[in-house]
Design a protein around this motif. Structure first.
Motif, mmCIF file in Angstrom:
data_model
loop_
_atom_site.group_PDB
_atom_site.id
_atom_site.type_symbol
_atom_site.label_atom_id
_atom_site.label_comp_id
_atom_site.label_asym_id
_atom_site.label_seq_id
_atom_site.Cartn_x
_atom_site.Cartn_y
_atom_site.Cartn_z
ATOM 1 N N VAL A 1 -7.187 -4.101 1.944
ATOM 2 C CA VAL A 1 -6.732 -2.740 2.201
ATOM 3 C C VAL A 1 -5.249 -2.653 1.910
ATOM 4 C CG1 VAL A 1 -6.269 -3.188 4.639
ATOM 5 C CG2 VAL A 1 -6.779 -0.853 3.892
ATOM 6 N N GLN A 2 -4.796 -1.483 1.523
ATOM 7 C CA GLN A 2 -3.371 -1.288 1.272
ATOM 8 C C GLN A 2 -2.631 -1.084 2.591
ATOM 9 O OE1 GLN A 2 -3.018 1.967 -1.546
ATOM 10 N NE2 GLN A 2 -2.884 0.511 -3.243
ATOM 11 N N ALA A 3 -1.372 -1.412 2.574
ATOM 12 C CA ALA A 3 -0.528 -1.186 3.750
ATOM 13 C C ALA A 3 -0.610 0.279 4.157
ATOM 14 C CB ALA A 3 0.906 -1.584 3.455
ATOM 15 N N GLY B 1 -3.206 1.491 5.623
ATOM 16 C CA GLY B 1 -4.624 1.814 5.708
ATOM 17 C C GLY B 1 -5.256 1.377 7.008
ATOM 18 N N PRO C 1 1.232 -5.812 5.855
ATOM 19 C CA PRO C 1 0.950 -7.091 5.181
ATOM 20 C C PRO C 1 0.923 -8.281 6.147
ATOM 21 C CG PRO C 1 2.452 -5.793 3.859
ATOM 22 C CD PRO C 1 2.280 -5.055 5.155
ATOM 23 N N THR D 1 -2.358 -9.685 7.632
ATOM 24 C CA THR D 1 -3.261 -10.494 6.818
ATOM 25 C C THR D 1 -3.591 -11.801 7.527
ATOM 26 O OG1 THR D 1 -2.473 -9.570 4.731
ATOM 27 C CG2 THR D 1 -3.506 -11.750 4.644
ATOM 28 N N VAL E 1 -4.047 -7.418 3.639
ATOM 29 C CA VAL E 1 -3.315 -6.156 3.528
ATOM 30 C C VAL E 1 -2.287 -6.303 2.422
ATOM 31 C CG1 VAL E 1 -1.973 -4.403 4.728
ATOM 32 C CG2 VAL E 1 -3.638 -5.790 5.994
ATOM 33 N N SER E 2 -2.422 -5.499 1.395
ATOM 34 C CA SER E 2 -1.500 -5.562 0.265
ATOM 35 C C SER E 2 -0.346 -4.583 0.472
ATOM 36 C CB SER E 2 -2.228 -5.250 -1.035
ATOM 37 O OG SER E 2 -2.715 -3.921 -1.012
ATOM 38 N N SER E 3 0.800 -4.972 -0.061
ATOM 39 C CA SER E 3 1.987 -4.128 0.114
ATOM 40 C C SER E 3 2.123 -3.123 -1.008
ATOM 41 C CB SER E 3 3.239 -4.998 0.185
ATOM 42 O OG SER E 3 3.334 -5.798 -0.968
#
Length: 118
Positions: free
Chosen positions: A12-14, A16, A87, A90, A116-118
């Motif tokens: 998921v993106q940051a 989210g 992030p 994670t 969690v991607s930034s």
């Protein structure tokens, strides 16, 4: 004996949200408190949030206001609602149960990865 199985992890993106679920099976009558823990690479496992049989909750400072633990004892389910993910969230997330029958033991699930991607 009781078994715990987590689900709902993913990428998921940051900012989210994700919902993790933990399903308990077997002789669940011995389950008392439950909780979510996480372990990031190179770090020790840490408590995220716990919930008592009565529904009282306690959270790590790092997730207060963003994560919510709930349980549905009628369905033998535990949930972790995660909002505004960062992030640093994670990790592999684990479900845990305080299990009391003849003896007191801790039961763990196999874990589910949250990234969690930034």
């Amino acid at each position: 004996q009781v078994q715990l199985v987590e689900s709902g992890g993913g990428l998921v993106q940051a900012g989210g949200s994700l919902r993790l679920s933990c399903s308990a099976s077997g002789d669940t009558s011995g389950i008392r408190g439950m909780g979510w823990y996480r372990q990031a690479p190179g770090k020790e496992r840490e408590s995220v949030g716990v919930i008592t049989v009565g529904g009282s909750t306690n959270y790590a400072d790092s997730v207060k206001g963003r994560f919510t633990v709930s349980r549905d004892s009628s369905k033998d389910m535990l949930y972790l609602y995660m909002d505004n993910l960062k992030p640093e969230d994670t990790a592999v997330y684990y479900c845990n149960a305080d299990y009391r029958k003849q003896i007191r033991t801790e039961v763990w699930g196999q874990g589910t990865q949250v990234t969690v991607s930034s």
